[in-house]
Design a protein around this motif. Sequence first.
Motif, PDB file in Angstrom:
ATOM      1  N   ASP A  41       0.827  -1.206   0.000  1.00 53.00           N
ATOM      2  CA  ASP A  41       0.000   0.000   0.000  1.00 53.00           C
ATOM      3  C   ASP A  41       0.862   1.257   0.000  1.00 53.00           C
ATOM      4  O   ASP A  41       2.013   1.242   0.455  1.00 53.00           O
ATOM      5  CB  ASP A  41      -0.905   0.021   1.233  1.00 53.00           C
ATOM      6  N   VAL A  42       0.286   2.328  -0.473  1.00 52.52           N
ATOM      7  CA  VAL A  42       0.967   3.621  -0.484  1.00 52.52           C
ATOM      8  C   VAL A  42       0.853   4.249   0.900  1.00 52.52           C
ATOM      9  O   VAL A  42      -0.256   4.434   1.400  1.00 52.52           O
ATOM     10  CB  VAL A  42       0.326   4.570  -1.523  1.00 52.52           C
ATOM     11  N   PRO A  43       1.975   4.578   1.551  1.00 54.05           N
ATOM     12  CA  PRO A  43       1.899   5.256   2.854  1.00 54.05           C
ATOM     13  C   PRO A  43       1.213   6.612   2.699  1.00 54.05           C
ATOM     14  O   PRO A  43       1.364   7.271   1.654  1.00 54.05           O
ATOM     15  CB  PRO A  43       3.367   5.428   3.255  1.00 54.05           C
ATOM     16  N   PRO A  44       0.451   7.057   3.703  1.00 58.59           N
ATOM     17  CA  PRO A  44      -0.260   8.340   3.598  1.00 58.59           C
ATOM     18  C   PRO A  44       0.654   9.506   3.257  1.00 58.59           C
ATOM     19  O   PRO A  44       0.262  10.422   2.530  1.00 58.59           O
ATOM     20  CB  PRO A  44      -0.880   8.508   4.990  1.00 58.59           C
ATOM     21  N   GLU A  45       1.882   9.473   3.762  1.00 57.30           N
ATOM     22  CA  GLU A  45       2.797  10.594   3.540  1.00 57.30           C
ATOM     23  C   GLU A  45       3.420  10.575   2.141  1.00 57.30           C
ATOM     24  O   GLU A  45       4.137  11.506   1.769  1.00 57.30           O
ATOM     25  CB  GLU A  45       3.907  10.597   4.591  1.00 57.30           C
ATOM     26  N   ALA A  46       3.130   9.543   1.354  1.00 54.11           N
ATOM     27  CA  ALA A  46       3.785   9.398   0.057  1.00 54.11           C
ATOM     28  C   ALA A  46       2.917   9.880  -1.107  1.00 54.11           C
ATOM     29  O   ALA A  46       3.216   9.583  -2.252  1.00 54.11           O
ATOM     30  CB  ALA A  46       4.177   7.944  -0.176  1.00 54.11           C
ATOM     31  N   SER A  47       1.857  10.601  -0.816  1.00 55.49           N
ATOM     32  CA  SER A  47       1.055  11.118  -1.914  1.00 55.49           C
ATOM     33  C   SER A  47       1.921  12.050  -2.753  1.00 55.49           C
ATOM     34  O   SER A  47       2.718  12.825  -2.226  1.00 55.49           O
ATOM     35  CB  SER A  47      -0.168  11.877  -1.389  1.00 55.49           C
ATOM     36  N   ALA A  48       1.770  11.945  -4.059  1.00 53.50           N
ATOM     37  CA  ALA A  48       2.663  12.672  -4.958  1.00 53.50           C
ATOM     38  C   ALA A  48       1.916  13.733  -5.748  1.00 53.50           C
ATOM     39  O   ALA A  48       0.708  13.650  -5.936  1.00 53.50           O
ATOM     40  CB  ALA A  48       3.327  11.694  -5.935  1.00 53.50           C
ATOM     41  N   GLU A  49       2.653  14.743  -6.187  1.00 49.10           N
ATOM     42  CA  GLU A  49       2.073  15.686  -7.132  1.00 49.10           C
ATOM     43  C   GLU A  49       1.833  14.948  -8.445  1.00 49.10           C
ATOM     44  O   GLU A  49       2.667  14.181  -8.899  1.00 49.10           O
ATOM     45  CB  GLU A  49       3.036  16.858  -7.369  1.00 49.10           C
TER      46      GLU A  49
END
Length: 197
Positions: A41-49
């Motif tokens: 899963d994608v960690p919450p802090e890893a959201s990208a532009e």
Amino acid sequence: MSEDILVTSSRLQPIHEDHVAFWEHLEERFDDHLVICVLRDVPPEASAEVKENAETYEEYSGWTRRDKQNPLSEWERLRLAEIAVSNSNVLSNSVTVTFRERPDISWDDSLSALPVSRRWAFNVTKSAFDSTKPQHYESCGEDVVRVEFGKPSNHKGSKIREALRKGSDDLSFLPSGCHTYFRDHCLSQFRAHHHDQ
């Protein structure tokens, strides 16, 4: 003597018949032990532009980090992959299914649980994003095999997700054996995600 390992990895959001067809193709074509990696899963802090017109591996990866691209948990995706493999006569006794950290978030972590004697298999005719992957992996020093396999059933994850969010009960995209688990444990994730938007 080290074991020859062929690795392929995917988000499987959700798994569909083309994933399994590609894995079976690899198993039949190569003598290496096949390792199927389910990306975590994608960690919450890893959201990208997100760049509107993606061209590079990094830009395409940003698209795949968006919430609506990832309705299923890593556990659900791993279970579906295991079920699909166990129901394939080609794969059932000859592959390993495992988790892998996301390479676009931490390259080193994504390799930490994999054997050193590995090479990566990519379906280079699948999509624009997939066409950027072999070059990126080679730039990181990895051994790459380009496989021109295509999309035999022409399934596309984004279209499947959208149809399920809109209430479709058509699960014909699923590999053999996956229907009951998907209906019981996964289908509600698409419905809930749609209502949250």
